[in-house]
Every structure is written in C-alpha cells, then in structure tokens.
Write a protein that holds these residues in place. Structure first.
Motif, PDB file in Angstrom:
ATOM      1  N   ALA A  80       0.824  -1.208   0.000  1.00  0.00           N
ATOM      2  CA  ALA A  80       0.000   0.000   0.000  1.00  0.00           C
ATOM      3  C   ALA A  80       0.857   1.256   0.000  1.00  0.00           C
ATOM      4  N   ALA A  81       1.889   1.280   0.839  1.00  0.00           N
ATOM      5  CA  ALA A  81       2.772   2.448   0.890  1.00  0.00           C
ATOM      6  C   ALA A  81       3.518   2.631  -0.433  1.00  0.00           C
ATOM      7  N   MET A  82       4.012   1.539  -0.994  1.00  0.00           N
ATOM      8  CA  MET A  82       4.807   1.611  -2.220  1.00  0.00           C
ATOM      9  C   MET A  82       3.988   2.125  -3.397  1.00  0.00           C
ATOM     10  N   THR A  83       2.796   1.577  -3.596  1.00  0.00           N
ATOM     11  CA  THR A  83       1.998   1.986  -4.754  1.00  0.00           C
ATOM     12  C   THR A  83       1.444   3.402  -4.587  1.00  0.00           C
ATOM     13  N   THR A  84       1.126   3.783  -3.365  1.00  0.00           N
ATOM     14  CA  THR A  84       0.651   5.152  -3.142  1.00  0.00           C
ATOM     15  C   THR A  84       1.741   6.158  -3.448  1.00  0.00           C
ATOM     16  N   GLN A  85       2.949   5.898  -2.986  1.00  0.00           N
ATOM     17  CA  GLN A  85       4.054   6.811  -3.278  1.00  0.00           C
ATOM     18  C   GLN A  85       4.338   6.858  -4.776  1.00  0.00           C
ATOM     19  N   ARG A  86       4.225   5.722  -5.445  1.00  0.00           N
ATOM     20  CA  ARG A  86       4.447   5.713  -6.899  1.00  0.00           C
ATOM     21  C   ARG A  86       3.411   6.589  -7.594  1.00  0.00           C
ATOM     22  N   ALA A  87       2.170   6.525  -7.159  1.00  0.00           N
ATOM     23  CA  ALA A  87       1.133   7.365  -7.768  1.00  0.00           C
ATOM     24  C   ALA A  87       1.432   8.841  -7.551  1.00  0.00           C
ATOM     25  N   ILE A  88       1.844   9.206  -6.336  1.00  0.00           N
ATOM     26  CA  ILE A  88       2.172  10.602  -6.046  1.00  0.00           C
ATOM     27  C   ILE A  88       3.349  11.071  -6.891  1.00  0.00           C
ATOM     28  N   ASP A  89       4.329  10.199  -7.078  1.00  0.00           N
ATOM     29  CA  ASP A  89       5.507  10.573  -7.861  1.00  0.00           C
ATOM     30  C   ASP A  89       5.192  10.738  -9.341  1.00  0.00           C
ATOM     31  N   ARG A  90       4.235   9.956  -9.860  1.00  0.00           N
ATOM     32  CA  ARG A  90       4.004   9.907 -11.302  1.00  0.00           C
ATOM     33  C   ARG A  90       2.814  10.724 -11.783  1.00  0.00           C
ATOM     34  N   PHE A  91       1.879  11.028 -10.885  1.00  0.00           N
ATOM     35  CA  PHE A  91       0.693  11.780 -11.271  1.00  0.00           C
ATOM     36  C   PHE A  91       0.572  13.019 -10.392  1.00  0.00           C
ATOM     37  N   HIS A  92      -0.295  13.927 -10.807  1.00  0.00           N
ATOM     38  CA  HIS A  92      -0.573  15.117 -10.004  1.00  0.00           C
ATOM     39  C   HIS A  92      -1.736  14.770  -9.071  1.00  0.00           C
ATOM     40  N   VAL A  93      -1.424  14.136  -7.949  1.00  0.00           N
ATOM     41  CA  VAL A  93      -2.444  13.663  -7.019  1.00  0.00           C
ATOM     42  C   VAL A  93      -2.838  14.796  -6.073  1.00  0.00           C
ATOM     43  N   SER A  94      -4.092  15.202  -6.145  1.00  0.00           N
ATOM     44  CA  SER A  94      -4.570  16.300  -5.303  1.00  0.00           C
ATOM     45  C   SER A  94      -5.147  15.796  -3.984  1.00  0.00           C
ATOM     46  N   ARG A  95      -5.736  14.598  -4.013  1.00  0.00           N
ATOM     47  CA  ARG A  95      -6.334  13.994  -2.822  1.00  0.00           C
ATOM     48  C   ARG A  95      -6.257  12.486  -2.951  1.00  0.00           C
ATOM     49  N   ILE A  96      -6.249  11.803  -1.810  1.00  0.00           N
ATOM     50  CA  ILE A  96      -6.187  10.349  -1.794  1.00  0.00           C
ATOM     51  C   ILE A  96      -7.435   9.816  -1.104  1.00  0.00           C
ATOM     52  N   VAL A  97      -8.133   8.900  -1.793  1.00  0.00           N
ATOM     53  CA  VAL A  97      -9.339   8.285  -1.257  1.00  0.00           C
ATOM     54  C   VAL A  97      -9.168   6.770  -1.320  1.00  0.00           C
ATOM     55  N   PHE A  98      -9.273   6.105  -0.171  1.00  0.00           N
ATOM     56  CA  PHE A  98      -9.182   4.641  -0.152  1.00  0.00           C
ATOM     57  C   PHE A  98     -10.583   4.070  -0.013  1.00  0.00           C
ATOM     58  N   SER A  99     -10.881   3.067  -0.820  1.00  0.00           N
ATOM     59  CA  SER A  99     -12.179   2.390  -0.769  1.00  0.00           C
ATOM     60  C   SER A  99     -11.943   0.890  -0.650  1.00  0.00           C
ATOM     61  N   GLY A 100     -12.531   0.260   0.375  1.00  0.00           N
ATOM     62  CA  GLY A 100     -12.323  -1.164   0.498  1.00  0.00           C
ATOM     63  C   GLY A 100     -13.088  -1.774   1.659  1.00  0.00           C
ATOM     64  N   ILE A 101     -12.726  -3.013   1.971  1.00  0.00           N
ATOM     65  CA  ILE A 101     -13.386  -3.748   3.039  1.00  0.00           C
ATOM     66  C   ILE A 101     -12.491  -3.772   4.270  1.00  0.00           C
ATOM     67  N   ALA A 102     -13.075  -4.194   5.386  1.00  0.00           N
ATOM     68  CA  ALA A 102     -12.338  -4.238   6.649  1.00  0.00           C
ATOM     69  C   ALA A 102     -13.049  -5.185   7.602  1.00  0.00           C
ATOM     70  N   GLY A 103     -12.394  -5.451   8.721  1.00  0.00           N
ATOM     71  CA  GLY A 103     -13.013  -6.204   9.798  1.00  0.00           C
ATOM     72  C   GLY A 103     -13.580  -5.254  10.834  1.00  0.00           C
ATOM     73  N   GLY A 104     -14.778  -5.523  11.292  1.00  0.00           N
ATOM     74  CA  GLY A 104     -15.404  -4.677  12.300  1.00  0.00           C
ATOM     75  C   GLY A 104     -14.861  -4.959  13.686  1.00  0.00           C
TER      76      GLY A 104
END
Length: 300
Positions: A80-104
């Motif tokens: 998660a850390a690696m791919t997020t940093q890659r996106a920030i480095d390669r694109f003009h990322v203005s905001r980060i939104v994570f969508s997914g599942i979790a345990g309650g």
C-alpha cells in the motif's frame, strides 16, 4: 534479435513512464486493496486510459465528474505504501481516497456498515517483549508505547521522517478534516446494499459511520481476543491491512487523505465462521457507493 526485443520492452516501459509523468491534470487517487473492491469504481469511470508502472495498472479517467486515477494498492502495508508513493511521484495527485473492506471491531457495528475514521493507527507496530517469568512479559524500557500490551506485544509509536534532521514519533495519522466534513454531508444519503447477489441478506440495514479511529497492520484478523484488545486499547471501529500505511504516505507528502471501509466480517466477533468470503462483494459495493457520492460532492 534478443537485443532488439529487450530494447523494445525498455522503450515500452519508458513510454508508459513518460505518459504518466506528463499527465499534469490534478487527479483524485482512488485506491483499493484488491481487485473485487475496485470493480464498481472502474465500471463507473469514463474516459479511461491505462498506464502500467512497475507492475501496477493505473487507470486515469473521470469519476462522478472529477478527474481520477484508479489503482490497486496490493494487500498489506508495504504494498500500500509503495503503490501510493508511486502514484504521487508519477501523477498530479490532489487527494487520496481509499475504498475497500475491513473487519469490524466496534461491537456496535455490523457487516455491511461503512466506516470513515478521523484517524488511523498502526496497531501492530510493537515491541515483542521478553518473557521474564512464565506468562509475564517485561515492559520495554525507553519506547514510546501507545497502549496496553496484548501478551508479549507492546504497541509503540511509528517513526516518521518528514525532516532530514529529526524523526517524528506518531501514534495516529489523520484523515483530512475538510474531506471528513464532506463525508459527513453525504453519509446519510447513500443507499447501501443489504443483500448479496445470491440473495443472502443482512439482519439489519447497513449504515455509514463517519469519525472515530481505524487501525491497520500486517495481519488478517479472525480472533475475538485480539479484536477486543484493539477495541479497548485503541477505541477502534475497524481494522484493515492498508489504510494507516497510505495515511502515513499522505502525511509525509502533504496530500489530503480519507479512507472508506465497509465491514465484510467482524474480525473474530462473527456469530459463527468468519463472514468475509460471503459478504466481501456486498461490502466492497457499499464502500464504492459511498465513495462515488463523496467524489461527486467534492469541490472541483
């Protein structure tokens, strides 16, 4: 011939990198951990174009009228850390939104609910303490602990490097307050699924909860005792394997961040067997529905 093929492959990689680097459109990075979580969001996006960087497929396009880049983080903290940093480095990322599942974790929540915490902690960042007597573990000296131990495991603060001269110790990584405010505005107006495609329905209608704490770590949790500890120690609503890592990357880069997590299971508090295999797609779709409403409500 082999040299020519190698050069062609290298050119393809460089071309992909150049396309990504040349994309100066401010985009919302919409991230999911694994493929089923991203399906609904990719279907809803238009004007799509894909770029592959170091094995990760980034899809640029438009979602609810906003420019986005959609991609999979990969499961667990390092991915998660690696791919997020890659996106920030390669694109003009203005905001980060994570969508997914979790345990309650919070006993007041149930499968299908969508939770958007104010902050995220890395609850498995810890010292595994020495057993100095049978069943007794010596508290570690000199460590900035963040909560009560779970057996030999003493949770501690995370070292964060934001300046070249000093490391910062943090227990929590915040979601952006302005993004949380938008989430609060849209939370009550999203229709969430109650039944799976196979016709299996939840006992109660799911709902959206905005605020509170989430925790992340490198383990899938299906353990009632650990769940109870995470709730009592960190007052956590949910636990997952990626969000806190993305929140740390966002903090270091100064990029606004928020995460939406829908409960696929209760992390060991399920009434019988773990329910993730049954409800992961319903939970993924519920999270995606809230994210789409959230993105639509964001200012341009």
């Amino acid at each position: 011939m082999r040299l020519r093929l190698t050069l062609l492959a290298l050119c393809a990689v460089l071309a992909g990198s150049a396309r990504a680097a040349d994309d100066t459109t401010p985009r919302i990075a919409v991230i999911s951990a694994f493929a089923p979580e991203l399906v609904a969001l990719e279907k809803a996006a238009t004007h799509k174009h894909t770029v592959t960087l170091a094995g990760t497929v980034f899809t640029t396009g438009v979602l609810e009228g906003k420019p986005v880049v959609l991609f999979l983080s990969g499961m667990s903290m390092v991915n998660a850390a690696m791919t997020t940093q890659r996106a920030i480095d390669r694109f003009h990322v203005s905001r980060i939104v994570f969508s997914g599942i979790a345990g309650g974790v919070d006993p007041g929540l149930d499968v299908g609910d969508v939770v958007t915490p104010d902050q995220w902690g890395q609850y498995l960042e810890s010292v595994m303490a020495r057993e100095d007597a049978p069943g007794h573990y010596a508290p570690p000296a000199g460590e900035p602990l963040t909560g009560a131990p779970f057996g030999m495991m003493y949770p501690k603060a995370v070292e964060v490097l934001r300046a070249p001269t000093a490391a910062e110790r943090r227990a929590w990584f915040p979601a952006d307050p302005a993004l949380i405010a938008v989430a609060r505005r849209v939370a009550g107006g999203v229709a969430l699924k109650r039944c799976t495609a196979a016709g299996l329905c939840l006992k109660t209608a799911p709902h959206v909860v905005v605020g509170g704490n989430g925790v992340s770590g490198q383990a899938f949790v299906d353990n009632a005792a650990l769940r109870a500890w995470a709730y009592s120690t960190f007052h956590a609503e949910v636990l997952d394997m990626e969000s806190a890592a993305v929140a740390q990357v966002a903090l270091v880069n100064g990029t606004p961040f928020i995460a939406f997590r829908s409960l696929s299971d209760l992390a060991g508090g399920d009434p019988g067997a773990n329910q993730a295999g049954t409800f992961f797609q319903l939970a993924s779709d519920n999270s995606a529905a809230v994210v789409r409403a959230f993105v639509a409500a964001l200012p341009r």
